[in-house]
Design a protein around this motif. Structure first.
Motif, PDB file in Angstrom:
ATOM      1  N   THR A 128       1.041  -1.221   0.190  1.00  0.00           N
ATOM      2  CA  THR A 128       0.773  -0.222  -0.403  1.00  0.00           C
ATOM      3  C   THR A 128       0.991   1.324   0.059  1.00  0.00           C
ATOM      4  N   GLY A 129       2.461   1.044   0.274  1.00  0.00           N
ATOM      5  CA  GLY A 129       3.114   2.492   0.176  1.00  0.00           C
ATOM      6  C   GLY A 129       4.247   2.753   0.782  1.00  0.00           C
ATOM      7  N   ASN A 130       5.694   3.487   1.261  1.00  0.00           N
ATOM      8  CA  ASN A 130       6.627   2.703   1.364  1.00  0.00           C
ATOM      9  C   ASN A 130       7.327   3.866   2.294  1.00  0.00           C
ATOM     10  N   ILE A 131       7.747   3.909   2.927  1.00  0.00           N
ATOM     11  CA  ILE A 131       8.402   5.129   3.204  1.00  0.00           C
ATOM     12  C   ILE A 131      10.149   4.340   3.047  1.00  0.00           C
ATOM     13  N   ILE A 152      13.273  12.282   2.985  1.00  0.00           N
ATOM     14  CA  ILE A 152      12.263  11.032   3.768  1.00  0.00           C
ATOM     15  C   ILE A 152      11.517  11.259   2.477  1.00  0.00           C
ATOM     16  N   SER A 153      11.138  10.463   2.258  1.00  0.00           N
ATOM     17  CA  SER A 153      10.075  10.414   0.915  1.00  0.00           C
ATOM     18  C   SER A 153       8.848   9.298   1.251  1.00  0.00           C
ATOM     19  N   THR A 154       7.936   9.833   1.889  1.00  0.00           N
ATOM     20  CA  THR A 154       6.154   8.796   1.620  1.00  0.00           C
ATOM     21  C   THR A 154       5.653   9.091   0.274  1.00  0.00           C
ATOM     22  N   THR A 155       5.559   7.236  -0.014  1.00  0.00           N
ATOM     23  CA  THR A 155       4.883   6.947  -1.633  1.00  0.00           C
ATOM     24  C   THR A 155       3.301   6.020  -0.708  1.00  0.00           C
ATOM     25  N   ILE A 156       1.819   7.093  -0.874  1.00  0.00           N
ATOM     26  CA  ILE A 156       1.000   5.650  -0.301  1.00  0.00           C
ATOM     27  C   ILE A 156       0.230   5.388  -1.868  1.00  0.00           C
TER      28      ILE A 156
END
Length: 120
Positions: free
Chosen positions: A42-45, A110-114
């Motif tokens: 569902t996403g990653n950091i 920091i990269s957050t992808t949903i």
């Protein structure tokens, strides 16, 4: 000719254990490094470090991506518009936008992808 290292560590950080976010990834001369914090369907950091003079070539993603600078300053282009971000700044890169990163000086982010919840 300098050695260029682009490395990705896909092992997640240990859960229920505190850490100092800026210390989970180091700078390496002439390199861009990435370290997975959390990776799910569902996403990653991800934490990344860029040595001065490095860049991440233009790309697009089908998902929104939130980027926060945790050390240094970064130059981010989104749809050919330049954004200069400093320590603590964040920006949302919209889905389907072209974007790239330039490191005029060293920086960490920091990269957050949903990946869940998109209706289009």
């Amino acid at each position: 000719m300098s050695l260029k290292i682009n490395s990705v560590d896909n092992s997640e950080l240990k859960k229920s254990q505190s850490h100092i976010i800026v210390e989970i990834i180091q700078y390496v001369p002439n390199a861009v490094l990435s370290r997975t914090i959390i990776k799910k369907t569902t996403g990653n950091i991800t934490a990344s470090s860029f040595d001065a003079g490095e860049e991440l070539a233009e790309r697009t993603s089908p998902f929104d991506n939130y980027v926060q600078i945790i050390d240094g300053t970064a130059e981010i282009f989104i749809d050919e518009i330049k954004h200069s971000l400093k320590l603590g700044d964040g920006i949302i890169i919209p889905a389907h936008s072209t974007h790239s990163f330039n490191a005029n000086v060293q920086f960490k982010m920091i990269s957050t992808t949903i990946k869940n919840g998109y209706e289009d």
